[in-house]
Each structure stands twice: as C-alpha cells, then as structure tokens.
Design an enzyme around this catalytic site. Structure first.
Site, PDB file in Angstrom:
ATOM      1  CB  SER A 255      28.982  21.843 -21.464  1.00 50.82           C
ATOM      2  OG  SER A 255      29.675  22.780 -20.726  1.00 50.82           O
ATOM      3  CE  LYS A 256      29.179  24.137 -28.287  1.00 46.05           C
ATOM      4  NZ  LYS A 256      28.678  23.762 -29.322  1.00 46.05           N
ATOM      5  NE  ARG A 257      27.731  26.901 -21.318  1.00 43.55           N
ATOM      6  CZ  ARG A 257      26.862  26.405 -22.088  1.00 43.55           C
ATOM      7  NH1 ARG A 257      26.809  26.620 -23.429  1.00 43.55           N
ATOM      8  NH2 ARG A 257      26.275  25.315 -21.788  1.00 43.55           N
ATOM      9  CG  ASN A 259      36.862  20.216 -19.598  1.00 42.74           C
ATOM     10  OD1 ASN A 259      37.775  20.477 -19.568  1.00 42.74           O
ATOM     11  ND2 ASN A 259      36.147  19.180 -18.637  1.00 42.74           N
TER      12      ASN A 259
END
Ligand code: GLU
Length: 484
Positions: A255-257, A259
C-alpha cells in the site's frame, strides 16, 4: 495476432494513479498471451462514475505503454469487439439484465439507502454476516411493474442459490469451494442504470471472447457470482487464475502508506521499464540464482503459469534497485545510456518547464543544479533540521505536511490550478495564512527554502513523487517535534 485463440485482458479501473499491482497483473497477462501466441487486450472499467476520471485513464494507458506492455485491442487502438471502455458500452448491458429478470434469475429491489444502512447496522449489532436480506426477493410481478411505472428508483439484483456451494477450479488456487450462503445477492444494475463491476465484467469478458481471466486474488471471492452469471446466461466460463497480491517486506498488502506504489513514481525516479518488468516477471518463473537478468522475450520463454506460488510476491525495493542498477550498467551502450537519461529528464516536460521556471530566479547558470535539480532528484536530503528555521512551530509544520498529504489524495485532477486551489483551501480551513502553509511544503519538495515556484513544482513532480516527499518530510518533522 492471435494464432491460438487465447485471449486475455487487463481491465483497470481509472480511479487513481496507475499501481505497480496493475503492471504486475498486466505483465502476467501479456506474457501469457506471448507464450501462447494469443491476444492481449486492454479494457477500461469505469462503471464507477464518481471515481473514474479521463486523466487517470490517460495515465493508465501511458503507464502500461511505458512498461512496454502493448495491447492489440483497446480504447486507443480499437478492435473487433469494441468499444473497450465500459462507459461507452453502457447501452449494451441493459438487455442482459432484462433477460435475467425475464428468466427469474434476477429481481428488482426498491430498498432505499436508508433501509439498507439500517439492515447493515442490525446485522452488525447481531453479529450476522453482511449481505442483502431478501426484502424485495419475492415481490409480486404486478407490484413491481406498478412501482417501476410510478418512477420509483430500483436496482437489479441477482438471485443466489440458498443451498450447496460453488465449486470451481482456479489456475493458481486449485479446487475452490465457496458456500452459496456466503454469497451476496449482488446488485447488477445500479439505480442510475449503470452496471456494476460484476455485471459489466462478465458480459464484456464473454463478448470480447476472453478465454483466461488472470487477476488479483482479491477477486477470488467474487468468482461464484461470476460463474453464476455465466450459467444464467448459458455461456461458457473462462479459465480463472487468481494471482497472489504483491506485499510489503513485512507481508502486509502493498500500500502507498508503506511503499510508493505508483508506476509513475518509479519512472520519475529513473527506474528502467525493462528492470521493473524483469523484477515483476521473476514472480512468474522458476530460475536459479545468477539467472535473474531477463528481457521480456526471455521472461516469456521461461514463463511458467502452472507453477505459481500463493505465498505473495514481496515487493523488495532493494532487489529492484539491484536489478535496475545492473540494467543501467550492463545492458545499455554509453549512447543508449545517455539517450535514456535525456528521455527520462524530459518526462512530463519537467526539464523544459523547470528550466523556464528557473529563468526568473537565476543569477548564474551554474546555479541551475541547486535551483532545479530537485525536479529530477530521487531524494532531496530532508532532515529534521531542514524545518528548524521556519516561522511555524515543528508541530504546526507537521500538521501542515500531514493535512496537505491527506488532502492531495482526494484531488481528482492534478495541475497547477487544482494544486493552488487545494492549498488555499487548506490554509483557509486551518485558519493559517497561505504564506505560513507554503514554506514547509517548499522544503518538503525541494530540500531548500530557495527553489522554484511551489505550485508549478508540485505539478511537475507529479502526484506520486509529491506523496513520497510529503511522507519523508512528515517523518523528519515528527522527529523535530519529538526532540523539542
Ligand atoms: N476493474 C477490476 C480491477 O481494476 C478488474 C478485475 C478483473 O480483472 O476482473 O481490479
């Protein structure tokens, strides 16, 4: 062109920055087509009209092209089974819904959003699994016609068997059995007449003669609904293959949180598409150590869809860096290397536009790297002290960085005007003057308080790089708060 009749597709929904997970699934399908002499198709699934945008669609196409994953049929190139964008196919779905209604495989549901919300609340309170309770399942035909004729809004839901289970074979998971009682009476047509994903997806896969559906494992639980639709329509179902999701090193879902997950982030930072495809392709093949460097053709040759792992593909950035470095150093001639740099630097016009912006702030050309270098840099060297001399307190700096980061996620369009409007709105909402809100952002973007105009810079950097820089900056600012 297809020599085998194998037809596969990637079917992205243009609701956000194109994700490396999309490239991973697209690559699988692309290699599958290549290996079998089949056809690889791109279909845009934009039935969610509130979240889909033309800008995101353009980005998906751009990102997949950058990856080198070319499709033979798609919204941009056309093909025999078009249109390839679901919003352009809207009128094609209703007759199929009518057919299901006529045959008694589907029913009209008049439940209001309020009633459904109350139903869900009760289910939660009683510890029952969520799902439609069948309130409208047995309405009399006359009542239904009268309510429809009176203009009462309704959706179309599919009927689900009440007993037994849906048993099927998945190309990765093997034999799967899902009890029907756990399958919801899925909405097929929404109140506005748009089909849902499930309805449009099955109809389109059939009409586009898709033979193999390879997609992320998050769709495995939807297969019973899809298989049931194929049976209701009397169509042959495709072969299903559900690929394990990509994960962070700690095994959590990528998830963009944690990576950066946007393809555009990796292209902006100077990863080669060959290296990214090489990295993703290694999840689909069995190789010995020392054989990791593979071109697309070599990947297709070694591609082994029969032996996929369910364990999850770990997105190991260090391995990607290692492969990328090797591609840059070993696979390119000096001329190619220079060519790649120039193409990369000019991506999204950032070089030319950055130089134009620099003109108004420059005294000597030698200042250029310091003034505009941040537009190309991977890392701008942010430290807690970078924020020490601002007028805002460390806590305020942190709040600004975090608020802006959260707000930017909600923006549908990304350009100088929308960024400026968003930052002005943040200033207003938090009761701070814009001139207090922007300095922490200047530093977060460029590592320096003397750089190029902020809104333009953020637009040129692109959403995914801005997201990552805000994250790094917030972590540094948090340390400063902690040490005060
Ligand atoms: N639109 C779906 C997605 O973006 C496609 C799933 C599928 O391939 O069926 O995940």
């Amino acid at each position: 062109m297809s020599t085998s009749g194998v037809r596969v597709r990637i079917a992205p929904s243009p609701t956000g920055e194109p994700h490396v997970g999309t490239a991973y699934i697209a690559l699988f399908n692309y290699l599958f087509a290549k290996k079998h002499g089949g056809t690889f198709i791109l279909r845009i699934e934009d039935t969610d009209a509130t979240r889909s945008t033309p800008e995101f669609e353009e980005k998906v196409l751009e990102a997949l092209k950058w990856c080198g994953l070319e499709w033979s049929e798609g919204p941009d190139v056309g093909g025999p089974y078009g249109p390839y964008r679901q919003s352009d196919r809207k009128s094609m779905y209703w007759p199929y819904a009518q057919d299901l209604l006529d045959k008694g495989h589907a029913f009209r549901c008049f439940c209001t959003p309020e009633r459904l919300e109350k139903m869900r609340e009760d289910q939660r309170a009683n510890g029952k699994p969520p799902g439609y309770d069948g309130h409208c399942l047995n309405l009399k035909a006359e009542e239904v016609s009268a309510r429809v004729a009176a203009g009462e809004p309704s959706v179309v839901r599919m009927k689900i068997p009440t007993e037994g289970s849906c048993d099927f074979r998945d190309g990765v998971y093997g034999d799967v059995s899902i009890p029907w009682e756990s399958v919801d009476m899925q909405v097929l047509i929404k109140a506005d007449g748009m089909p849902t994903y499930h309805m449009a997806n099955v109809i389109d896969d059939h009409l586009m003669k898709i033979t193999h559906v390879a997609r992320g494992e998050e769709w495995l639980a939807s297969v019973p609904k899809h298989i049931l639709l194929y049976r209701y329509f009397g169509w042959d179902e495709p072969v299903f293959m559900h690929l394990s999701l990509m994960r962070n090193a700690d095994k959590s879902k990528l998830s963009k949180r944690k990576n950066p997950t946007s393809i555009s982030y990796y292209s902006a930072l100077g990863y080669l598409p060959e290296a990214l495809m090489n990295f993703l392709g290694l999840f689909f093949i069995q190789i010995a150590e020392g054989e990791e460097m593979l071109s697309m053709d070599e990947l297709a040759e070694k591609f082994d869809p029969e032996n996929l792992s369910k364990a999850g593909a770990i997105f190991d950035i260090q391995k990607l860096d290692w492969l990328n470095g090797r591609w840059l150093r070993e696979k390119l001639s000096p001329e190619e290397f220079i060519g790649r740099i120039l193409t990369w630097a000019s991506e999204n016009d950032r070089l030319i536009e950055g130089l134009k912006l620099a003109q108004s702030r420059i005294t000597k050309l030698g200042e250029l790297p310091n003034l505009a270098g941040f537009l190309l840099a991977g890392d701008v060297g942010i430290k807690p002290e970078s924020f020490a001399s601002l007028k805002t307190t460390p806590a305020e700096t942190l709040e600004i960085l975090q608020t802006v980061a959260a707000d930017l996620e909600k923006m549908l369009e990304w350009n100088v005007e929308t960024i400026e409007a968003e930052l002005r709105a943040v200033a207003e909402r938090t009761g701070k003057k814009l001139k207090f809100v922007t300095p922490p952002l200047f530093i977060a973007m460029s590592g320096s308080s003397r750089s190029l105009p902020l809104f333009d810079s953020m637009a040129l950097l692109g959403r995914s790089v801005v997201r990552q820089r805000l994250k790094v900056a917030a972590a540094a600012a948090a340390q400063l708060v902690g040490s005060n």
